[in-house]
Design a protein around this motif. Structure first.
Motif, PDB file in Angstrom:
ATOM      1  N   ARG A 231       0.832  -1.151  -0.049  1.00 41.26           N
ATOM      2  CA  ARG A 231       0.232  -0.210   0.052  1.00 41.26           C
ATOM      3  C   ARG A 231       0.815   1.321   0.216  1.00 41.26           C
ATOM      4  NH1 ARG A 231      -5.537  -0.151   1.277  1.00 41.26           N
ATOM      5  NH2 ARG A 231      -5.365   2.226   1.196  1.00 41.26           N
ATOM      6  N   ARG A 232       1.914   0.969   0.562  1.00 35.15           N
ATOM      7  CA  ARG A 232       2.731   2.258   0.914  1.00 35.15           C
ATOM      8  C   ARG A 232       3.353   2.639  -0.666  1.00 35.15           C
ATOM      9  NH1 ARG A 232       7.175   2.311   5.494  1.00 35.15           N
ATOM     10  NH2 ARG A 232       8.353   4.063   4.844  1.00 35.15           N
ATOM     11  N   MET A 233       3.717   1.358  -1.193  1.00 32.91           N
ATOM     12  CA  MET A 233       4.400   1.709  -2.776  1.00 32.91           C
ATOM     13  C   MET A 233       3.333   2.468  -3.570  1.00 32.91           C
ATOM     14  SD  MET A 233       6.555  -1.376  -4.318  1.00 32.91           S
ATOM     15  CE  MET A 233       5.358  -2.121  -5.279  1.00 32.91           C
ATOM     16  N   LYS A 234       1.986   1.941  -3.363  1.00 34.83           N
ATOM     17  CA  LYS A 234       1.072   2.417  -4.275  1.00 34.83           C
ATOM     18  C   LYS A 234       0.812   4.276  -3.940  1.00 34.83           C
ATOM     19  CE  LYS A 234      -3.049   0.800  -5.488  1.00 34.83           C
ATOM     20  NZ  LYS A 234      -3.960  -0.131  -6.094  1.00 34.83           N
ATOM     21  N   ALA A 235       0.944   4.250  -2.672  1.00 33.01           N
ATOM     22  CA  ALA A 235       0.746   5.820  -2.225  1.00 33.01           C
ATOM     23  C   ALA A 235       1.883   6.642  -2.617  1.00 33.01           C
ATOM     24  CB  ALA A 235       0.728   5.923  -0.833  1.00 33.01           C
ATOM     25  N   LEU A 236       3.014   5.855  -2.685  1.00 35.39           N
ATOM     26  CA  LEU A 236       4.053   6.774  -3.129  1.00 35.39           C
ATOM     27  C   LEU A 236       4.061   6.892  -4.800  1.00 35.39           C
ATOM     28  CD1 LEU A 236       7.201   4.994  -1.127  1.00 35.39           C
ATOM     29  CD2 LEU A 236       6.496   7.488  -1.226  1.00 35.39           C
ATOM     30  N   VAL A 237       3.770   6.008  -5.596  1.00 36.79           N
ATOM     31  CA  VAL A 237       3.563   5.972  -6.972  1.00 36.79           C
ATOM     32  C   VAL A 237       2.374   7.063  -7.080  1.00 36.79           C
ATOM     33  CG1 VAL A 237       2.700   5.075  -8.915  1.00 36.79           C
ATOM     34  CG2 VAL A 237       4.195   3.709  -7.587  1.00 36.79           C
ATOM     35  N   ALA A 238       1.290   7.094  -6.411  1.00 36.78           N
ATOM     36  CA  ALA A 238       0.261   8.152  -6.567  1.00 36.78           C
ATOM     37  C   ALA A 238       0.919   9.652  -6.451  1.00 36.78           C
ATOM     38  CB  ALA A 238      -1.014   7.838  -5.559  1.00 36.78           C
ATOM     39  N   ARG A 239       1.655   9.522  -5.278  1.00 36.02           N
ATOM     40  CA  ARG A 239       2.190  10.921  -4.919  1.00 36.02           C
ATOM     41  C   ARG A 239       3.081  11.199  -6.012  1.00 36.02           C
ATOM     42  NH1 ARG A 239       4.456  14.071  -0.432  1.00 36.02           N
ATOM     43  NH2 ARG A 239       2.453  13.196   0.694  1.00 36.02           N
ATOM     44  N   GLU A 240       4.046  10.370  -6.680  1.00 35.84           N
ATOM     45  CA  GLU A 240       4.613  10.724  -7.825  1.00 35.84           C
ATOM     46  C   GLU A 240       3.976  11.585  -8.741  1.00 35.84           C
ATOM     47  OE1 GLU A 240       8.691  11.353  -8.545  1.00 35.84           O
ATOM     48  OE2 GLU A 240       7.605  10.549  -6.828  1.00 35.84           O
ATOM     49  N   ARG A 241       2.674  10.858  -9.108  1.00 32.88           N
ATOM     50  CA  ARG A 241       2.103  11.035 -10.186  1.00 32.88           C
ATOM     51  C   ARG A 241       1.342  12.578 -10.237  1.00 32.88           C
ATOM     52  NH1 ARG A 241      -2.236   7.877 -10.352  1.00 32.88           N
ATOM     53  NH2 ARG A 241      -1.282   6.036  -9.919  1.00 32.88           N
ATOM     54  N   MET A 242       1.001  12.826  -8.822  1.00 34.49           N
ATOM     55  CA  MET A 242       0.412  14.233  -8.406  1.00 34.49           C
ATOM     56  C   MET A 242       1.469  15.099  -8.830  1.00 34.49           C
ATOM     57  SD  MET A 242      -2.062  13.870  -5.312  1.00 34.49           S
ATOM     58  CE  MET A 242      -2.417  15.357  -5.108  1.00 34.49           C
TER      59      MET A 242
ATOM     60  N   GLY B  13      -9.962   7.268  -6.369  1.00 32.75           N
ATOM     61  CA  GLY B  13      -8.840   6.091  -6.347  1.00 32.75           C
ATOM     62  C   GLY B  13      -7.764   6.485  -5.280  1.00 32.75           C
ATOM     63  N   GLY B  14      -8.151   7.158  -3.971  1.00 31.77           N
ATOM     64  CA  GLY B  14      -7.126   7.243  -3.115  1.00 31.77           C
ATOM     65  C   GLY B  14      -6.184   8.706  -3.337  1.00 31.77           C
ATOM     66  N   VAL B  15      -6.540   9.178  -4.405  1.00 28.40           N
ATOM     67  CA  VAL B  15      -5.777  10.350  -4.682  1.00 28.40           C
ATOM     68  C   VAL B  15      -6.485  11.854  -4.727  1.00 28.40           C
ATOM     69  CG1 VAL B  15      -4.206  11.497  -6.664  1.00 28.40           C
ATOM     70  CG2 VAL B  15      -4.372   9.134  -6.522  1.00 28.40           C
ATOM     71  N   PRO B  16      -6.212  12.578  -3.792  1.00 26.96           N
ATOM     72  CA  PRO B  16      -6.800  13.802  -3.699  1.00 26.96           C
ATOM     73  C   PRO B  16      -6.874  14.689  -5.091  1.00 26.96           C
ATOM     74  CG  PRO B  16      -5.642  13.596  -1.769  1.00 26.96           C
ATOM     75  CD  PRO B  16      -5.108  12.553  -2.841  1.00 26.96           C
ATOM     76  N   LEU B  17      -8.086  15.047  -5.388  1.00 28.10           N
ATOM     77  CA  LEU B  17      -8.146  15.819  -6.491  1.00 28.10           C
ATOM     78  C   LEU B  17      -8.261  17.470  -6.291  1.00 28.10           C
ATOM     79  CD1 LEU B  17     -10.313  13.638  -8.869  1.00 28.10           C
ATOM     80  CD2 LEU B  17      -7.975  14.085  -9.268  1.00 28.10           C
ATOM     81  N   LEU B  18      -9.279  17.550  -5.394  1.00 29.63           N
ATOM     82  CA  LEU B  18      -9.803  19.169  -5.233  1.00 29.63           C
ATOM     83  C   LEU B  18      -9.878  19.381  -3.565  1.00 29.63           C
ATOM     84  CD1 LEU B  18     -12.664  19.180  -7.596  1.00 29.63           C
ATOM     85  CD2 LEU B  18     -10.659  20.318  -8.262  1.00 29.63           C
ATOM     86  N   LYS B 190      -6.932  22.815  -7.252  1.00 29.13           N
ATOM     87  CA  LYS B 190      -6.167  21.608  -7.307  1.00 29.13           C
ATOM     88  C   LYS B 190      -5.638  21.554  -5.738  1.00 29.13           C
ATOM     89  CE  LYS B 190      -2.760  19.562 -10.402  1.00 29.13           C
ATOM     90  NZ  LYS B 190      -2.657  18.375  -9.255  1.00 29.13           N
ATOM     91  N   ALA B 191      -5.753  20.141  -5.381  1.00 29.56           N
ATOM     92  CA  ALA B 191      -5.540  19.679  -4.142  1.00 29.56           C
ATOM     93  C   ALA B 191      -4.041  19.628  -3.966  1.00 29.56           C
ATOM     94  CB  ALA B 191      -5.908  18.214  -3.910  1.00 29.56           C
ATOM     95  N   ARG B 192      -3.395  20.349  -2.926  1.00 34.06           N
ATOM     96  CA  ARG B 192      -2.093  20.352  -2.841  1.00 34.06           C
ATOM     97  C   ARG B 192      -1.422  18.898  -2.193  1.00 34.06           C
ATOM     98  NH1 ARG B 192      -1.678  23.254   1.540  1.00 34.06           N
ATOM     99  NH2 ARG B 192      -4.023  23.122   1.503  1.00 34.06           N
ATOM    100  N   LEU B 193      -0.226  18.478  -2.550  1.00 38.44           N
ATOM    101  CA  LEU B 193       0.263  17.258  -1.922  1.00 38.44           C
ATOM    102  C   LEU B 193       0.166  17.468  -0.326  1.00 38.44           C
ATOM    103  CD1 LEU B 193       3.521  16.539  -3.797  1.00 38.44           C
ATOM    104  CD2 LEU B 193       1.494  15.267  -3.748  1.00 38.44           C
ATOM    105  N   PRO B 194      -0.500  16.556   0.233  1.00 39.69           N
ATOM    106  CA  PRO B 194      -0.432  16.571   1.781  1.00 39.69           C
ATOM    107  C   PRO B 194       0.785  16.071   2.485  1.00 39.69           C
ATOM    108  CG  PRO B 194      -2.028  14.665   0.940  1.00 39.69           C
ATOM    109  CD  PRO B 194      -1.316  15.421  -0.182  1.00 39.69           C
ATOM    110  N   GLU B 195       1.087  16.591   3.739  1.00 41.33           N
ATOM    111  CA  GLU B 195       2.104  16.351   4.367  1.00 41.33           C
ATOM    112  C   GLU B 195       2.263  14.730   4.510  1.00 41.33           C
ATOM    113  OE1 GLU B 195       4.552  18.260   5.220  1.00 41.33           O
ATOM    114  OE2 GLU B 195       3.765  19.615   3.823  1.00 41.33           O
ATOM    115  N   PRO B 196       3.308  14.098   4.504  1.00 44.04           N
ATOM    116  CA  PRO B 196       3.272  12.720   4.709  1.00 44.04           C
ATOM    117  C   PRO B 196       2.816  12.522   6.301  1.00 44.04           C
ATOM    118  CG  PRO B 196       5.399  13.311   3.664  1.00 44.04           C
ATOM    119  CD  PRO B 196       4.767  14.701   3.807  1.00 44.04           C
ATOM    120  N   GLY B 197       2.266  11.309   6.365  1.00 41.65           N
ATOM    121  CA  GLY B 197       1.733  10.954   7.760  1.00 41.65           C
ATOM    122  C   GLY B 197       0.473  11.697   8.159  1.00 41.65           C
TER     123      GLY B 197
END
Lengths: 243, 207, 213
Positions: A231-242, B13-18, B190-197
């Protein structure tokens, strides 16, 4: 405030299992080895069944864990549905393959035991049949996890399947007993575990049951860690894409 | 009674958009959502329609929504009029005949929906809005495959709905000919990257 | 409800289940041999397994078509509760699949030399049991609605859940054939159907909402 829920945090879970997993794993190996070696080499042969009876030290613990694994999945699914802790859903996912293997061991050792005892590999015995049905439920659960891409959707759906499936698995068990009485009156030899078993057998049996329990815990912990990493890997990939 | 969206954040799909989307519609008002493909228009509309949970923020008045998506939900084996009266019965409101009239579908009412062209299907899908009797129309690309005359008809339809105290939330790329509608460009949200954690409950929790 | 007509008209392939049921009843004697005693003994089980599989054939149509053309999104935002939609769809499935099976089953019983005393119980058992098959099937279809080519997965999920209905249904018929008391399987069969009808629409609607988001 220290509560059990803090382990629902994946990071916290990983940090704790970092040291916990090796301990549980080695303990599992040790206890199981003691139980099985004692059971196989240091117990007397049964006056009626001879050495075949010793398969009980594999059969009963695996059968026990096959059922307990499903119960654990049920509890984990409920926790996921109510409290939305990802670790819980992933633990349920990790437990399923272990449960399948335990069910298979139970079924195969049962057949191997049944062959010399009842003269047949397979009997229309309700215990056997309901285990076979449990096996099918496990397969369906795993297949549903595999079929759905979005991890949270998959977790939700499999959790509901686990709840509904539990009800039907119980009903099936009851139905199997009803069915066997109805069609094959007294054809099967009931070998209820634990009854009329001497302490010479009971002690190693309990030890190997504990061992199998520890093996189960160790495998589930390891499996959950793998799932968390995925899951962590998936999250990292998603973050990379964003980015 | 209106539609109010407060500090809404949505994800797909788990990715914040807006995030930080705010708007309010009072009776008679329309809002057009703009933004490039994949920016989250459809997801936002689905959240407003109540099909999908929001990541955070609130939607008030979402139960008054009539939602129309890319797919029209038309059964090919039923006739045009039957398709419409089915939805009329589900919503328990609306005049099927008038709706057919309004969208120039009268001549087609007995035809099986399978024989309709894409534009005609779209018009049937829009006629469905009339039979829902709901005040807030949430429309996702309503003008796809409509010709110029039908787009004008659609603009007219929306104007009539607004004049009757309705509201419309529309995602589109083209100029609808609705100068009175407000516009909201989603690129600003557009959603910003959230802080890790942080961002509990999402994939981010695994970082 | 109108959903029923929709299902009837849009279903199209529901005659297939019936044809499948018939073919099974023709093939089994060919495979087993023509001895009436043997066939009479296995007839209740064969008919029940046939009903189960025939039911399975049309399950994936319950929600998949509506999911593809967007109707399901629209139904989910409609004033009708999704639980009611599920129940109606299961009912429609039963009327198009289960009910015809019940009606032709005595004819197929004839092909399988079902004893005379069993016909009444066969109809009662199928009438009581097949609604549960449709309801459980609707739950399975709701689970797999988002899965492409979910038919095989659907069978894997649904068939184990059919076990209790199968056991009690077949047992009811064979006890009826032997003139034994049928109270217990009858009550259990009815209980499963009632329980499925009461609880599964909620589970299926929950699952559908998860699949739609």
């Amino acid at each position: 405030m220290v509560s059990i829920w803090q382990y629902a945090n994946p990071l916290r879970f990983m940090r704790t299992t970092d040291w916990l997993l090796p301990i549980v794993a080695w303990l599992a190996v040790a206890v199981t080895a003691v139980g099985l070696i004692w059971g196989f080499f240091f117990t007397p042969d049964d006056f009626r069944q001879g050495a075949t009876v010793k398969i009980i030290f594999l059969h009963v613990p695996s059968a026990l864990m096959a059922i307990n694994a499903w119960i654990m999945m049920l509890v984990a699914s409920l926790i996921w549905l109510i409290r939305r802790h990802h670790v819980s859903a992933l633990a349920a996912k990790a437990a399923a393959p272990v449960g399948v293997v335990m069910t298979l061991i139970g079924l195969i050792t049962g057949a191997v035991w049944g062959q010399p005892m009842w003269g047949t590999w397979w009997a229309g015995d309700p215990r056997l049949t309901s285990f076979l049905i449990l096996f099918l439920f496990y397969l369906g659960y795993i297949a549903l996890w595999a079929a759905i891409e979005d991890p949270d959707t998959a977790a939700d759906l499999t959790a509901v399947l686990c709840l509904v499936g539990s009800v039907f698995a119980l009903l099936s068990r009851y139905a199997a007993f009803f069915w066997s009485q109805g069609l094959h009156q007294g054809a099967s030899l009931s070998l209820a575990p634990g009854t009329r078993v001497d302490w010479a057998y009971k002690a190693p049996l309990y030890i190997s049951m504990t061992g199998f329990g520890l093996i189960f815990v160790a495998l589930v912990l390891a499996g959950t860690r793998t799932e968390i990493r995925a899951r962590r890997m998936k999250a990292l990939v998603a973050r990379e894409r964003m980015a | 009674m209106g539609l109010r969206v407060c500090d809404l954040a949505v994800a797909r799909g788990g990715v914040p958009l807006l995030e930080g989307v705010n708007f309010a519609l009072a009776p008679g008002q329309a809002l057009v959502l703009r933004g490039p493909n994949g920016c989250g228009k459809t997801t936002l509309l689905r959240v407003v329609a109540g099909l999908q949970p929001a990541l955070s923020g609130t939607v008030e008045g979402g139960e008054a929504v009539a939602y129309a998506a890319h797919a029209d939900g038309i059964k090919a084996t039923l006739s045009v009029a039957e398709n419409l009266s089915f939805w009329g019965a589900v919503y328990g409101a609306g005049d099927v005949k008038a709706a057919l009239e309004r969208m120039n579908l009268r001549a087609l009412s007995g035809r099986a929906a399978a024989t309709l062209s894409a534009g005609q299907k779209r018009r049937l899908g829009l006629a469905r809005l009339l039979v829902t009797g709901r005040p807030v129309w949430v429309l996702d690309e309503p003008t796809v495959s409509l010709d110029a005359a039908s787009v004008a008809l659609f603009a007219d339809l929306v104007r009539g709905h607004l004049a009757a105290g309705g509201m419309a939330l529309i995602a589109t790329h083209i100029d609808l000919g609705l100068p009175e509608a407000q516009e909201l460009d989603l690129r600003a949200h557009k959603a910003r990257l959230p802080e890790p954690g942080d961002a509990g409950g999402f994939d981010e929790a695994f970082l | 409800m109108r959903d029923l007509r929709l299902a009837l008209r849009a279903g199209g392939g529901f005659g297939l289940g019936l044809a499948f049921f018939l073919i099974l009843a023709v093939l089994v004697p060919l495979g087993v041999g023509p001895e009436p005693e043997v066939l009479a003994r296995i007839a209740p089980g064969v008919l029940w397994v046939g009903a189960l599989l025939a039911c399975l054939l049309s399950l994936d149509r319950i929600f998949a078509l509506d999911y593809e053309d967007g109707s399901l999104d629209l139904l989910a935002t409609a004033p009708l509760p999704l639980e009611a939609v599920v129940a109606i769809k299961a009912l429609a499935h039963w009327i198009t699949t289960g009910l015809p099976l019940v009606l032709v089953s005595p004819v197929l019983g004839l092909l399988l030399f079902l004893p005379g005393a069993a016909y009444g119980w066969l109809i009662v058992a199928l009438l009581l049991g097949t609604p549960a098959l449709s309801m459980i099937g609707a739950f399975g279809a709701a689970l797999t609605v988002g899965v492409k080519r979910g038919g095989l997965l659907l069978s894997l999920l649904v068939l184990p859940m059919y076990v209790p209905t199968l056991v009690f249904g077949a047992e009811l018929v064979s006890r009826g054939a032997q003139g034994l008391s049928v109270g217990t399987p009858l009550a259990l069969l009815a209980g499963i159907t009632a329980g499925a009808a009461a609880i599964l629409p909620f589970a299926a609607a929950l699952v559908l909402r998860i699949n739609l988001r």
